[in-house]
Design a protein around this motif. Structure first.
Motif, PDB file in Angstrom:
ATOM      1  N   GLU A   1     -47.261 -34.161  16.025  1.00 49.64           N
ATOM      2  CA  GLU A   1     -46.214 -33.052  16.176  1.00 49.64           C
ATOM      3  C   GLU A   1     -45.589 -32.905  17.546  1.00 49.64           C
ATOM      4  O   GLU A   1     -44.421 -32.784  17.777  1.00 49.64           O
ATOM      5  N   ALA A   2     -46.421 -32.702  18.556  1.00 51.31           N
ATOM      6  CA  ALA A   2     -46.213 -32.388  19.821  1.00 51.31           C
ATOM      7  C   ALA A   2     -45.422 -33.653  20.389  1.00 51.31           C
ATOM      8  O   ALA A   2     -44.776 -33.533  21.468  1.00 51.31           O
ATOM      9  N   MET A   3     -45.641 -34.798  19.935  1.00 50.47           N
ATOM     10  CA  MET A   3     -45.171 -35.906  20.463  1.00 50.47           C
ATOM     11  C   MET A   3     -43.807 -35.899  19.721  1.00 50.47           C
ATOM     12  O   MET A   3     -42.761 -37.201  20.129  1.00 50.47           O
ATOM     13  N   GLY A   4     -43.233 -35.227  18.851  1.00 44.23           N
ATOM     14  CA  GLY A   4     -42.028 -35.486  18.053  1.00 44.23           C
ATOM     15  C   GLY A   4     -42.176 -36.017  16.918  1.00 44.23           C
ATOM     16  O   GLY A   4     -40.954 -36.414  16.182  1.00 44.23           O
ATOM     17  N   VAL A   5     -43.104 -36.107  16.299  1.00 43.42           N
ATOM     18  CA  VAL A   5     -43.127 -36.958  14.813  1.00 43.42           C
ATOM     19  C   VAL A   5     -43.049 -35.832  13.993  1.00 43.42           C
ATOM     20  O   VAL A   5     -43.708 -34.837  14.009  1.00 43.42           O
TER      21      VAL A   5
ATOM     22  N   PHE B   1     -47.148 -43.072  11.482  1.00 43.50           N
ATOM     23  CA  PHE B   1     -48.120 -42.746  10.382  1.00 43.50           C
ATOM     24  C   PHE B   1     -49.624 -42.835  10.884  1.00 43.50           C
ATOM     25  O   PHE B   1     -50.518 -41.770  10.580  1.00 43.50           O
ATOM     26  N   GLU B   2     -50.006 -43.748  11.985  1.00 45.50           N
ATOM     27  CA  GLU B   2     -50.954 -43.578  12.655  1.00 45.50           C
ATOM     28  C   GLU B   2     -51.225 -42.555  13.268  1.00 45.50           C
ATOM     29  O   GLU B   2     -52.525 -41.816  13.388  1.00 45.50           O
ATOM     30  N   ALA B   3     -50.465 -41.993  14.032  1.00 42.27           N
ATOM     31  CA  ALA B   3     -50.458 -40.709  14.835  1.00 42.27           C
ATOM     32  C   ALA B   3     -50.764 -39.466  14.173  1.00 42.27           C
ATOM     33  O   ALA B   3     -51.594 -38.738  14.423  1.00 42.27           O
ATOM     34  N   VAL B   4     -50.093 -39.585  13.000  1.00 48.56           N
ATOM     35  CA  VAL B   4     -50.492 -38.241  11.957  1.00 48.56           C
ATOM     36  C   VAL B   4     -51.963 -38.514  11.288  1.00 48.56           C
ATOM     37  O   VAL B   4     -52.579 -37.508  11.444  1.00 48.56           O
TER      38      VAL B   4
ATOM     39  N   ALA C   1     -47.705 -55.515   6.729  1.00 49.93           N
ATOM     40  CA  ALA C   1     -48.100 -56.197   8.189  1.00 49.93           C
ATOM     41  C   ALA C   1     -46.913 -55.600   9.070  1.00 49.93           C
ATOM     42  O   ALA C   1     -47.192 -55.563  10.231  1.00 49.93           O
ATOM     43  N   ARG C   2     -45.709 -55.798   8.713  1.00 51.17           N
ATOM     44  CA  ARG C   2     -44.675 -55.280   9.461  1.00 51.17           C
ATOM     45  C   ARG C   2     -44.676 -53.918   9.835  1.00 51.17           C
ATOM     46  O   ARG C   2     -44.136 -53.310  10.899  1.00 51.17           O
ATOM     47  N   LEU C   3     -44.992 -53.011   8.790  1.00 51.51           N
ATOM     48  CA  LEU C   3     -45.095 -51.481   9.132  1.00 51.51           C
ATOM     49  C   LEU C   3     -46.092 -51.340  10.198  1.00 51.51           C
ATOM     50  O   LEU C   3     -45.727 -50.208  10.918  1.00 51.51           O
ATOM     51  N   ARG C   4     -46.977 -51.845  10.383  1.00 45.77           N
ATOM     52  CA  ARG C   4     -48.203 -51.550  11.063  1.00 45.77           C
ATOM     53  C   ARG C   4     -47.763 -51.610  12.706  1.00 45.77           C
ATOM     54  O   ARG C   4     -48.071 -50.921  13.613  1.00 45.77           O
ATOM     55  N   HIS C   5     -46.689 -52.490  12.903  1.00 49.96           N
ATOM     56  CA  HIS C   5     -46.225 -52.527  14.152  1.00 49.96           C
ATOM     57  C   HIS C   5     -44.704 -51.853  14.432  1.00 49.96           C
ATOM     58  O   HIS C   5     -44.283 -52.064  15.341  1.00 49.96           O
ATOM     59  N   SER C   6     -44.399 -51.049  13.442  1.00 52.01           N
ATOM     60  CA  SER C   6     -43.089 -50.446  13.368  1.00 52.01           C
ATOM     61  C   SER C   6     -43.041 -49.117  13.882  1.00 52.01           C
ATOM     62  O   SER C   6     -44.209 -48.670  14.032  1.00 52.01           O
ATOM     63  N   ARG C   7     -41.897 -48.534  14.180  1.00 49.84           N
ATOM     64  CA  ARG C   7     -42.236 -47.027  14.690  1.00 49.84           C
ATOM     65  C   ARG C   7     -42.658 -46.222  13.652  1.00 49.84           C
ATOM     66  O   ARG C   7     -43.551 -45.312  14.063  1.00 49.84           O
ATOM     67  N   MET C   8     -42.369 -46.453  12.414  1.00 52.42           N
ATOM     68  CA  MET C   8     -43.002 -45.663  11.243  1.00 52.42           C
ATOM     69  C   MET C   8     -44.265 -45.888  11.207  1.00 52.42           C
ATOM     70  O   MET C   8     -44.909 -45.039  10.892  1.00 52.42           O
ATOM     71  N   GLY C   9     -44.640 -47.145  11.340  1.00 50.69           N
ATOM     72  CA  GLY C   9     -46.163 -47.320  11.342  1.00 50.69           C
ATOM     73  C   GLY C   9     -46.997 -46.635  12.299  1.00 50.69           C
ATOM     74  O   GLY C   9     -48.089 -45.993  12.144  1.00 50.69           O
ATOM     75  N   ARG C  10     -46.350 -46.539  13.486  1.00 46.33           N
ATOM     76  CA  ARG C  10     -47.203 -45.808  14.625  1.00 46.33           C
ATOM     77  C   ARG C  10     -47.105 -44.556  14.392  1.00 46.33           C
ATOM     78  O   ARG C  10     -48.132 -43.655  14.899  1.00 46.33           O
TER      79      ARG C  10
END
Length: 297
Positions: free
Chosen positions: A174-178, A163-166, A152-161
């Motif tokens: 990758e173009a956004m720096g992930v 993951f969603e972008a990937v 639940a916390r991961l979903r709204h964290s930087r790492m969670g976002r």
């Protein structure tokens, strides 16, 4: 016909009479469903969770049965050891995508099964007997609660976002720096960690493990939890694990037709609900209320 009717009635009434053993089994399967959800957060289709479960189960049993390690510590070490193996496996495997990735993780599960079939220190084909029944409801409840809070916390964290972008588009992420490779490895290794702990809990609940306890059928069951319950939200595999595990117990009169029943269920879900029973907006009361107000206006 009467047997069928009695069985269908027991499906509804039986949920209120589940014993501790049945509840532990259901919650362990929920843990395994969540272990498969982690790779899916970055769009990785993994069929290797049964193999990771087997590794975690054997590590935990060896530590408690032969080394006398305290059970919670053995679970933690089993998870860490399995997570490290998951990381090493993920380095070459996660370069692949889609069907190739699924085939590679499936092959990994088969390699693990054959390894423990021939590995004499863990009993080889005879398995390991006399395991201490340490697993109880508090262990499985506690671990599931920790996983739910973490997700639940991961979903709204930087790492969670990230993951969603990937998951949505690797090139754009990758173009956004992930760091796409890093995100995939973290998700894959975390799923292996969770599967390792789930394997340790299973072994100390079943009190006997054998190489074929973690075969291809186990991997398919774990995949079914997410396909049925939902692939986009972490509470989807929880619902799927409960439904499938409970129905496996309640519909005993269909035991010989188990795989046919699951096949029909998958076909119906893919036709009418491709994202699973639960989607991102299924339990979104706020969005539902706004849509109702807009319709009324």
């Amino acid at each position: 016909m009467q047997v069928v009717i009695d069985s269908l009635v027991s499906i509804v009434t039986g949920v209120f009479t589940l014993g501790e053993a049945e509840l532990i089994t259901i919650w362990i399967n929920m843990i395994m469903g969540l272990s498969r959800f982690f790779p899916m957060t970055v769009g990785q289709l993994s069929f290797g969770q049964a193999g990771f479960m087997s590794i975690g189960a054997h590590i935990a049993v060896v530590l408690t049965l032969y080394a006398g390690v305290w059970f919670p510590v053995a679970l933690l070490l089993a998870g860490i050891g399995t997570g490290c193996i998951g990381f090493l496996v993920g380095v070459p495997v996660l370069r692949l995508r889609g069907l190739l990735l699924a085939l590679m993780t499936f092959a990994f599960g088969q390699v693990v099964e054959v390894f423990f079939l021939n590995f004499k220190p863990t009993g080889a084909a005879e398995g390991i007997k006399g395991i201490f029944p340490y697993t109880d409801l508090w262990y499985v409840y506690g671990f599931v609660v920790l996983l739910v809070i973490f997700l639940a916390r991961l979903r709204h964290s930087r790492m969670g976002r990230a993951f969603e972008a990937v998951k949505l588009d690797e090139t754009a992420a990758e173009a956004m720096g992930v760091n796409v490779t890093r995100a995939k490895l973290i998700a894959f290794a975390t799923g292996a960690f969770v599967a390792g702990v789930g394997g340790g809990l299973y072994a100390h609940h079943a009190v006997f493990i054998q190489y074929d306890n973690f075969d291809f059928k186990r991997g398919v069951d774990i995949a079914m939890y997410m396909v049925l319950g939902g692939m986009d939200v972490f509470y989807g595999p929880l619902l799927g694990a409960f439904i499938i595990t409970y129905l496996s117990t309640a519909l005993q009169f269909l035991a010989d037709w188990r795989w046919e029943v699951w096949g029909i269920i998958v076909i119906l879900v893919m036709i009418f609900r491709p994202q699973g029973i639960l989607g991102r907006d299924t339990l979104n009361v706020r969005r539902w209320w706004r849509a109702r107000e807009a319709t009324a206006a």
